[in-house]
Scaffold this motif. Structure first.
Motif, mmCIF file in Angstrom:
data_model
loop_
_atom_site.group_PDB
_atom_site.id
_atom_site.type_symbol
_atom_site.label_atom_id
_atom_site.label_comp_id
_atom_site.label_asym_id
_atom_site.label_seq_id
_atom_site.Cartn_x
_atom_site.Cartn_y
_atom_site.Cartn_z
ATOM 1 N N ARG A 99 0.829 -1.202 0.000
ATOM 2 C CA ARG A 99 0.000 0.000 0.000
ATOM 3 C C ARG A 99 0.867 1.257 0.000
ATOM 4 N N THR A 100 1.911 1.235 0.798
ATOM 5 C CA THR A 100 2.746 2.418 0.994
ATOM 6 C C THR A 100 4.185 2.123 0.599
ATOM 7 N N GLN A 101 4.795 3.041 -0.137
ATOM 8 C CA GLN A 101 6.222 2.947 -0.447
ATOM 9 C C GLN A 101 6.990 3.570 0.714
ATOM 10 N N ASP A 102 7.838 2.781 1.365
ATOM 11 C CA ASP A 102 8.682 3.329 2.428
ATOM 12 C C ASP A 102 9.700 4.302 1.844
ATOM 13 N N THR A 103 9.737 5.526 2.386
ATOM 14 C CA THR A 103 10.766 6.494 1.955
ATOM 15 C C THR A 103 11.640 6.912 3.132
ATOM 16 N N ALA A 120 19.554 -4.559 18.044
ATOM 17 C CA ALA A 120 20.192 -3.758 19.098
ATOM 18 C C ALA A 120 21.485 -4.423 19.576
ATOM 19 N N HIS A 121 21.500 -5.737 19.491
ATOM 20 C CA HIS A 121 22.679 -6.484 19.904
ATOM 21 C C HIS A 121 23.774 -6.424 18.854
ATOM 22 N N SER A 122 23.382 -6.268 17.583
ATOM 23 C CA SER A 122 24.339 -6.381 16.479
ATOM 24 C C SER A 122 24.941 -5.050 16.032
ATOM 25 N N TYR A 123 24.269 -3.952 16.316
ATOM 26 C CA TYR A 123 24.723 -2.658 15.778
ATOM 27 C C TYR A 123 24.788 -1.602 16.883
ATOM 28 N N ASP A 124 25.544 -0.525 16.627
ATOM 29 C CA ASP A 124 25.677 0.543 17.615
ATOM 30 C C ASP A 124 24.367 1.302 17.813
ATOM 31 N N HIS A 125 23.643 1.495 16.719
ATOM 32 C CA HIS A 125 22.368 2.217 16.799
ATOM 33 C C HIS A 125 21.288 1.482 16.015
ATOM 34 N N VAL A 126 20.062 1.563 16.523
ATOM 35 C CA VAL A 126 18.911 1.055 15.777
ATOM 36 C C VAL A 126 17.885 2.189 15.700
ATOM 37 N N PHE A 127 17.363 2.425 14.511
ATOM 38 C CA PHE A 127 16.309 3.417 14.321
ATOM 39 C C PHE A 127 15.039 2.677 13.931
ATOM 40 N N THR A 128 13.930 2.958 14.609
ATOM 41 C CA THR A 128 12.668 2.350 14.186
ATOM 42 C C THR A 128 11.759 3.434 13.638
ATOM 43 N N SER A 129 10.892 3.069 12.702
ATOM 44 C CA SER A 129 9.865 4.011 12.245
ATOM 45 C C SER A 129 8.523 3.313 12.258
ATOM 46 N N LEU A 165 14.801 8.360 27.005
ATOM 47 C CA LEU A 165 14.922 9.806 26.830
ATOM 48 C C LEU A 165 13.969 10.225 25.722
ATOM 49 N N LEU A 166 13.232 11.302 25.917
ATOM 50 C CA LEU A 166 12.301 11.753 24.881
ATOM 51 C C LEU A 166 13.049 12.346 23.684
ATOM 52 N N ILE A 167 12.479 12.130 22.499
ATOM 53 C CA ILE A 167 12.984 12.759 21.276
ATOM 54 C C ILE A 167 11.976 13.818 20.850
ATOM 55 N N ASP A 168 12.490 15.018 20.656
ATOM 56 C CA ASP A 168 11.645 16.172 20.331
ATOM 57 C C ASP A 168 10.930 15.978 18.991
ATOM 58 N N ASN A 169 9.646 16.311 18.974
ATOM 59 C CA ASN A 169 8.849 16.269 17.745
ATOM 60 C C ASN A 169 8.288 17.662 17.468
ATOM 61 N N PRO A 170 9.002 18.458 16.698
ATOM 62 C CA PRO A 170 8.558 19.832 16.453
ATOM 63 C C PRO A 170 7.351 19.916 15.510
ATOM 64 N N VAL A 171 6.965 18.812 14.910
ATOM 65 C CA VAL A 171 5.844 18.840 13.954
ATOM 66 C C VAL A 171 4.499 18.636 14.649
ATOM 67 N N PRO A 221 6.249 10.521 7.257
ATOM 68 C CA PRO A 221 7.549 11.021 6.804
ATOM 69 C C PRO A 221 7.933 12.409 7.329
ATOM 70 N N SER A 222 6.991 13.345 7.383
ATOM 71 C CA SER A 222 7.371 14.689 7.844
ATOM 72 C C SER A 222 7.810 14.662 9.305
ATOM 73 N N VAL A 223 7.136 13.829 10.111
ATOM 74 C CA VAL A 223 7.489 13.727 11.527
ATOM 75 C C VAL A 223 8.778 12.924 11.691
ATOM 76 N N PHE A 224 8.922 11.854 10.893
ATOM 77 C CA PHE A 224 10.141 11.056 10.926
ATOM 78 C C PHE A 224 11.365 11.937 10.662
ATOM 79 N N LYS A 225 11.279 12.762 9.631
ATOM 80 C CA LYS A 225 12.423 13.612 9.268
ATOM 81 C C LYS A 225 12.781 14.574 10.399
ATOM 82 N N ALA A 226 11.755 15.160 11.002
ATOM 83 C CA ALA A 226 12.017 16.095 12.097
ATOM 84 C C ALA A 226 12.671 15.383 13.275
ATOM 85 N N MET A 227 12.212 14.173 13.567
ATOM 86 C CA MET A 227 12.799 13.422 14.687
ATOM 87 C C MET A 227 14.227 12.976 14.383
#
Lengths: 242, 242
Positions: free
Chosen positions: A19-23, A60-69, A128-134, A152-158
């Motif tokens: 349904r959605t193309q991940d960008t 989380a075990h395999s890499y220094d950072h993990v980002f989820t969306s 720790l909270l991550i700021d969401n300016p959107v 996407p607009s909120v993801f980019k801001a975060m």
């Protein structure tokens, strides 16, 4: 010293159903490359708790950072925050700091701060909270996992909010040379070039454009002088095929 | 009976570096949904042999079908075919049937069928070739893994070749209702709707468009009458917010 590593975990049935193309991945990949964090793996999984918890633990075990969306909104299919808490064995409930942010936002907006919206204040105790300016509803970082929105607009801001807090390594630089010949004509000389420049990564990305075969040769590395040497050599090998 | 399951493995540094936006996954996802094969997981990994072999083994073991894209061209960074052979402990070398296809193609085209191009005839012994009507160099199926090209036009053509040979389940149908209200107002009623229709999947996909919050509510299932019932109920709940 090697660069820090990262993985991306995209959560959402809508990506898997077509349904959605991940960008978001493409956006994050470019930003990480620019600050010298190497994105090593991406996974897309369904809105299923066991699957999410298992993927978070592994990455989380395999890499220094993990980002989820994805999956941190107010609806019944938004289960990411609870899954992250489970993965790290942390307690989760509505947290006062997130609650206050949202209450103030909805009061100003004249919207009902109902039970569903209060779900967005569910944050693990140690995060720790991550700021969401959107749209205010925060993301969060728990240990090495950064939990971001899927819109996407909120993801980019975060992403901007998080990356400002991270230390990268040597940014990966790249130079590209387009050659209008089939990869089959390029492959032999490119393999030799790769042997001459073992400190660089030399990739060949073929295309078919209006019936013409060609390839973009991308040379990547952290030393600009070496990149230029490799491109000069490439230009000698294929002087005419631009 | 449950639908067959599938995973997609995207192979390529260019996706992870942010140079290229992967679109093959989105294309495949739509096609699989239409024929009743459930895409359950996607992974993107680098052009690294150990990583590819490990991912192929894990995914092939977990799902009915695995589709790979990328890394089957003539250049030094095209290592997918050899990795698949390793994963299934099969022998790989230039195979006569693939060699003949390519030799005829390049002879007709007046192009040199050199060592690099002959690499594209490297096919594991037990594999079945997948037809490539765009640029001839074949993909292949080994056990439950379908190995396809990364170039989107070729990938699409190969998907058509493979899917014609597969048996799907009940196609997943979906209906979407757009509601111009914030998800926070929808979440409560939607959760109740989801409980009333446990055989359907009800997803909420928020958007922010020109300052207006809204959500697309997507109802998915295999029974068209149930879908219509759920949408009718949704229309009763939110008659005015279209």
């Amino acid at each position: 010293m090697a660069n820090p590593t990262a993985a991306m975990l995209v959560i959402g049935d809508e990506i898997l159903s077509g349904r959605t193309q991940d960008t978001n991945t493409h956006f994050l990949a470019g930003k990480l490359t620019a600050i010298g964090i190497d994105l090593k793996e991406v996974r897309v999984v369904a809105d299923d708790a066991d699957t999410i918890v298992s993927a978070v633990k592994t990455l989380a075990h395999s890499y220094d950072h993990v980002f989820t969306s994805g999956g941190i909104g107010p609806t019944h299919d938004d289960i990411t925050a609870d899954c992250i808490a489970t993965a790290f064995d942390d307690h989760i409930d509505i947290r006062q700091d997130a609650y206050d942010l949202l209450a103030a936002y909805y009061a100003q907006d004249g919207k009902d701060f109902n039970t569903a919206r209060q779900r967005m204040a569910r944050i693990p105790d140690r995060a720790l909270l991550i700021d969401n300016p959107v749209s205010v509803a925060p993301g969060f970082t728990l240990e090495n996992v950064h939990v971001l929105a899927g819109v996407p607009s909120v993801f980019k801001a975060m992403v901007a909010s998080v990356l400002a807090t991270l230390t990268g390594g040597a940014p990966l630089l790249s130079q590209t040379r387009r050659i209008n010949r089939g990869e089959g004509d390029l492959a032999g000389p490119l393999a030799e070039l790769a042997q001459q420049f073992p400190d660089l990564s030399i990739g060949s990305y073929p295309f078919l454009h209006e019936g013409v075969y060609g390839a973009n040769i991308v040379v990547r590395g952290t030393d600009v002088a070496r990149l230029s040497d490799a491109i000069a050599k490439l230009n000698q090998l294929f002087p005419e095929d631009t």
